[in-house]
Design a protein around this motif. Structure first.
Motif, PDB file in Angstrom:
ATOM      1  N   ALA A  64       0.956  -1.206   0.084  1.00  0.00           N
ATOM      2  CA  ALA A  64      -0.025  -0.240  -0.129  1.00  0.00           C
ATOM      3  C   ALA A  64       0.820   0.941  -0.127  1.00  0.00           C
ATOM      4  O   ALA A  64       2.077   1.285   0.541  1.00  0.00           O
ATOM      5  N   GLY A  65       0.143   2.317  -0.526  1.00  0.00           N
ATOM      6  CA  GLY A  65       0.906   3.533  -0.512  1.00  0.00           C
ATOM      7  C   GLY A  65       1.894   3.708  -1.578  1.00  0.00           C
ATOM      8  O   GLY A  65       2.573   4.890  -1.652  1.00  0.00           O
ATOM      9  N   VAL A  66       1.991   3.007  -2.401  1.00  0.00           N
ATOM     10  CA  VAL A  66       3.006   3.386  -3.757  1.00  0.00           C
ATOM     11  C   VAL A  66       2.324   4.540  -4.729  1.00  0.00           C
ATOM     12  O   VAL A  66       1.046   4.806  -4.571  1.00  0.00           O
ATOM     13  N   GLU A  67       3.193   4.912  -5.455  1.00  0.00           N
ATOM     14  CA  GLU A  67       2.508   5.904  -6.328  1.00  0.00           C
ATOM     15  C   GLU A  67       3.409   5.898  -7.582  1.00  0.00           C
ATOM     16  O   GLU A  67       4.406   5.206  -7.700  1.00  0.00           O
ATOM     17  N   THR A  68       2.778   6.909  -8.658  1.00  0.00           N
ATOM     18  CA  THR A  68       3.297   6.680 -10.070  1.00  0.00           C
ATOM     19  C   THR A  68       4.848   6.862  -9.804  1.00  0.00           C
ATOM     20  O   THR A  68       5.260   7.990  -9.477  1.00  0.00           O
ATOM     21  N   GLY A  69       5.469   6.289 -10.691  1.00  0.00           N
ATOM     22  CA  GLY A  69       7.030   6.281 -10.839  1.00  0.00           C
ATOM     23  C   GLY A  69       7.931   5.664  -9.950  1.00  0.00           C
ATOM     24  O   GLY A  69       9.172   5.508 -10.158  1.00  0.00           O
ATOM     25  N   LEU A  70       7.206   5.042  -8.639  1.00  0.00           N
ATOM     26  CA  LEU A  70       7.958   4.318  -7.702  1.00  0.00           C
ATOM     27  C   LEU A  70       8.455   2.965  -8.487  1.00  0.00           C
ATOM     28  O   LEU A  70       7.725   2.336  -9.079  1.00  0.00           O
ATOM     29  N   ARG A  71       9.693   2.747  -8.077  1.00  0.00           N
ATOM     30  CA  ARG A  71      10.110   1.434  -8.573  1.00  0.00           C
ATOM     31  C   ARG A  71      10.346   0.275  -7.417  1.00  0.00           C
ATOM     32  O   ARG A  71      11.209   0.765  -6.640  1.00  0.00           O
TER      33      ARG A  71
END
Length: 370
Positions: free
Chosen positions: A215-222
């Protein structure tokens, strides 16, 4: 003593790259192995000395200023000219032979993009991802040879992976070493390579990788999955797999850190009298209390209905901005009731007030500061 620039055939403004190219061109012409005459040997010595001086910025600066151009250059002697000769003609630079190369090499990393919905970000999600990459050959299991066979020691380098040769130079006989051209530096050859993988120990295939996206990921995170990339040649270790996240926009909710933002349209009577509204959050319905007299731009907060942070377990909030909807079409009776309400409440007539950015800008600011 001859001018170093004239010896190399370059101008005094020549760049280091131009000096190096001129030197290599002359070295090929004058090297004793190519041109054994005494005159060529003397010119070769002058060319090498000129390059030693002009290829070193400090020595070149002293030479241009009229200082010493000793071929030994003091304590920091530069023998780059001779190394360049060996590299140009023999590809080894006088390097000592090392161990044979291993056929097992680490595989490359892989990158896969995963598209998520905003609701997947609230609690996290499990995904099975299809990856097209290199996997171990099922026939030879990374050995690169046909079953029942194995690599054999190279007859040329005798298993060392390198071959040596003696080169005559101004310094005497110099032994150089370079990778064996027969075995490519491996020290062994494969007489019978695996027909399935062509002697690579791996093949291209599609495989499934299971991943729990937090949970908590966002666009661009790898996200990195060590050892889940492609297998290396010769059955070498796997590279890493990187999952790049892309979160799609939602029609109703938007994200602000760990909080979710939404706008609720409230009718004028409900805004005046107050009411309870059941709204659908991303993880189920929730009751929202609308107090009497709520205004457009007010922000109502529902605790713990936002996003679970990437690090931690304290969820954010759901913040709902109120937009009071004014009716545009009224029948005669409704209009009469509104007029009576206006008379009874003695509402002030429209008048200028303190400047604001506008309703939606105001709502946005309240989202951020509320």
């Amino acid at each position: 003593m001859a001018d170093h620039y004239e010896v190399l055939g370059v101008s005094r403004e020549a760049t280091p790259d131009e000096i190096k190219k001129a030197y290599r061109r002359l070295a090929r012409q004058l090297h004793p192995d190519v041109n054994p005459g005494e005159e060529a040997a003397e010119r070769f010595k002058l060319v090498t000395h000129a390059y030693d001086v002009l290829s070193d910025p400090d020595q070149r600066a002293r030479y241009d200023a009229g200082g010493s151009d000793s071929p030994f250059g003091g304590a920091g002697a530069n023998f780059g000219g001779f190394n360049d000769i060996f590299e140009t003609f023999f590809g080894g630079g006088g390097a000592r032979a090392g161990r044979p190369r291993s056929r097992k090499e680490k595989g490359q990393d892989a990158l896969v993009r995963v598209d998520l919905e905003l609701k997947d970000v609230v609690f996290g999600v499990h995904r099975d991802i299809e990856v097209d990459t290199a996997v171990e050959c099922e026939t030879c299991h990374g050995a690169c040879t046909q079953p029942g066979t194995s690599p054999v020691r190279c007859d040329i380098c005798h298993g060392s992976g390198h071959v040596q040769r003696t080169v005559r130079s101004l310094l005497g006989n110099v032994v150089t070493s370079q990778p064996c051209g027969t075995c490519q530096g491996y020290g062994t050859t494969i007489p019978y390579p695996c027909a399935t993988c062509q002697g690579q120990g791996r093949v291209r295939a599609r495989r499934t990788v299971s991943i729990d996206i937090p949970a908590g990921v966002e666009t661009g995170l790898r996200l990195q999955l060590p050892g889940s990339g492609e297998i290396g040649p010769g059955g070498g270790p796997h590279g890493d797999l990187y999952i790049e996240v892309s979160v799609a926009d939602h029609a109703v909710f938007s994200r602000d850190g760990e909080d979710l933002l939404a706008t609720l349209e409230v009718s004028m009577p409900d805004a005046i009298l107050g009411t309870t509204s059941r709204i659908d959050s991303l993880d189920g319905p929730v009751d929202l209390e609308i107090r009497p007299g709520v205004q457009s731009g007010d922000v109502l907060t529902i605790k713990g209905r936002g996003i679970t942070p990437l690090r931690g377990n304290q969820r954010g909030d759901l913040r709902v901005g109120v937009h009071v909807v004014t009716p545009t079409r009224l029948d005669a009776k409704s209009r009469s009731l509104i007029e009576e309400l206006a008379t009874r409440t003695k509402l002030p007539r429209p008048q200028l007030a303190e400047f604001h950015q506008g309703l939606f800008s105001k709502l946005r600011d309240r989202f951020r500061n509320g």
